[in-house]
Each structure stands twice: as C-alpha cells, then as structure tokens.
Write an enzyme that holds these catalytic residues in place. Structure first.
Site, PDB file in Angstrom:
ATOM      1  N   ARG A 174       1.066  -1.160  -0.010  1.00  0.00           N
ATOM      2  CA  ARG A 174      -0.043   0.028   0.002  1.00  0.00           C
ATOM      3  C   ARG A 174       0.837   1.475  -0.054  1.00  0.00           C
ATOM      4  O   ARG A 174       0.380   2.002   0.599  1.00  0.00           O
ATOM      5  CB  ARG A 174      -0.906   0.053   1.314  1.00  0.00           C
ATOM      6  N   SER A 225     -11.353   0.390   3.275  1.00  0.00           N
ATOM      7  CA  SER A 225     -10.613  -0.104   4.474  1.00  0.00           C
ATOM      8  C   SER A 225      -9.728   1.012   5.260  1.00  0.00           C
ATOM      9  O   SER A 225      -9.138   1.898   4.709  1.00  0.00           O
ATOM     10  CB  SER A 225      -9.318  -1.065   3.979  1.00  0.00           C
ATOM     11  N   GLU A 295      -5.015   3.351   6.237  1.00  0.00           N
ATOM     12  CA  GLU A 295      -4.994   3.269   4.985  1.00  0.00           C
ATOM     13  C   GLU A 295      -5.759   4.406   4.110  1.00  0.00           C
ATOM     14  O   GLU A 295      -5.434   4.969   3.302  1.00  0.00           O
ATOM     15  CB  GLU A 295      -5.551   1.924   4.413  1.00  0.00           C
TER      16      GLU A 295
END
EC number: 1.3.1.98
Length: 300
Positions: A174, A225, A295
């Site tokens: 990520r 998320s 995130e």
C-alpha cells in the site's frame, strides 16, 4: 478566491466550482466545502491549473474518486483537483494498455476482462481511480498494481512531469515513492497484461466482485479499508477479536460485516469517524502492542 476562479475559467481549464461540498465527491459522504474544486479537461489543462494555483500560493489537494478519503466538516482551504473526465483516456496496445489517471479502476477491470486480457481481475470491486491505485499500490486477492505496472507518468508538485519505471516507483504494501520521497500524482499508467481465456477471466472477475459484495458493507457510505493490515495480522480480525464491531459514535459505526470498515449511517461527522479510528488504535495497542496505520487518507 474569486480572482483565482476568474483566471482558471478564462484559461478554460475545465470545470471550476467555488465552495463545492466535498461530501459530494467522497464515498463516505463526509466533508465540508472546498474553496475551489477543479476537474481538468486534459493533461495540459491540469498543468495550466497547477501553474495558476502555484502563482497564487494556494494549497493543492489532488483526489480521484474519493474512495479512500476522510475530510473535515469545516472544509478544505485552497484548491482541490479531481482526476476524472478529461483524464480518463484509454489505449489498448495488444497486451499492454495506456490509461489516464482519472479512469475508474472497476470500469477498467471490467472492460479489459471483456477483451480477454488477464491481470486486473484483483481490481474487481475496488472503487478508486487508476491514479489513486498507482499512488497507494492498491491490491487484493494476492495481487496489486506493482505486479502489472510497466511505468507511470507522474506530475510532480513543481509542475514537471516524468515517466517512472516500476522499480523507480519503489512499491511496497500500500505504498509508493509518491507518498514520501517524490510527492506527485499519477496522470497516466502503462500496464502489462496477458492474453487469456475470456470465460476464465470473466469468471475470476465475478468471483472477486461477489466476494466483496458478500464481505464488505458497500450498502452504506464508507471510505473502504480504514487501516492497513499489520501483517501477518489482519486489521478487521483484530477489531472483531476486541468486540468492537457495531460500536457507534454519533452517526459513524464500525461495520457489523467487516471490522476494518467504518460506515456512515446517515449523519456521521468527520469527528465521529476520527474518534472511532483513535478508539481502535488505542485498544489494539493496549491489547496486542501493535501500532495501527491508517490506509484511508485523512485530509485537514
């Protein structure tokens, strides 16, 4: 702000709005007005808009489809640039594609699968843009953008552009180089795909899409998320083990379906969501000695 608006419209950079409610452009439906909201009609128009904004020393935020954003109820000072129409071109070159940063990732995955091209099945149901996906190395089901990216066309904050290779993007879980060392925005990407069996590709797409529908609460406004998985652990599982699923602050609630999602049940505020995020961080830290990292991008 009116004089900057006048310059932008005179330059015909695209759609320009004053005091545009941010909640209209995020999937969680939270956020106050942006002083200026700009949707450039082309890459050249984007460069023109950036030049004008930099001349007036205005803060600049770049967004895609608003799927991983949390914005304050007081709004955003300065200018918000949205990659969308005008930056959503697509060119298919045999088993490679060149696509604009504003192209919706879900639509791209669906379209490419119908062309019997394999490699983007993991993106079925990811509600972001290509630019945002490259920026954060979006992924699911054991794959991510780093597995297929050949190069990315980056517009840096100083207005210069450069094609960065996969290696230069320094992808990690990520993460990409654009988040830290070389702050910039992906305006185009070239992906390497593979010719496959159309029925098999479509079947895999359908499986991933159904999995998301069955396990994630997209019936409510949410930002996707909230936390990165603290591997080898999974954020949702930690939240569930703490008994926090269903916990509510104001109009915001930790989803009953998935512990790593916070949903807006109709009137949630920025503050409501932030309080829930901090609650999860504190309890996970106390119970498991794990530092949770968000995130979702939290603007201020």
């Amino acid at each position: 702000m009116q004089h900057v608006y006048n310059e932008l419209t005179e330059k015909s950079v695209g759609k320009v709005l004053i005091d545009e409610p941010f909640k209209k452009h995020t999937t969680i439906k939270i956020g106050g007005p942006a002083d200026l909201f700009i949707r450039p009609k082309s890459i050249d128009s984007l460069k023109d808009a950036l030049a004008i904004l930099k001349k007036h020393d205005l803060p600049i935020r770049v967004i895609g489809r608003g799927s991983n954003l949390l914005t304050p109820d007081e709004g955003i000072r300065g200018a918000v640039i949205q990659f969308g129409k005008g930056l959503d071109h697509l060119e298919v070159l045999d088993d490679q594609i060149r696509v604009g940063g504003g192209y919706p990732l879900v639509r791209l995955a669906a379209m490419i699968s119908r062309e019997s091209l394999s490699g983007l099945e993991f993106a079925a149901g990811i509600p972001g843009s290509v630019g945002g996906a490259v920026f954060m190395n979006a992924g699911a089901h054991g794959s991510d953008i780093s597995k297929i990216l050949v190069k990315a066309h980056i517009l840096f904050e100083d207005g210069t552009t450069e094609w960065l290779t996969n290696e230069q993007m320094q992808f990690d879980y990520r993460k990409s180089v654009l988040q830290d060392e070389r702050k910039g925005y992906c305006i185009e990407a070239v992906f390497q795909l593979a010719r496959g069996d159309k029925k098999a590709v479509l079947k895999e797409m359908k499986k991933h899409k159904e999995y998301r529908r069955e396990t994630q609460p997209w019936d409510y406004p949410c930002a996707g998320s909230i936390f990165r998985n603290p591997l080898p652990n999974h954020a949702g599982q930690l939240v569930e083990e703490l008994g926090l699923k269903g916990h509510r602050i104001g109009g915001a609630k930790i989803s009953d379906m998935h512990g790593n999602f916070i949903v807006n049940e109709g009137d949630a505020s920025y503050h409501d969501v932030i309080v829930l995020i901090e609650l999860i961080k504190e309890q996970v830290k106390a119970e498991y000695q794990i530092e949770m990292m968000t995130e979702v991008e939290i603007l201020s």
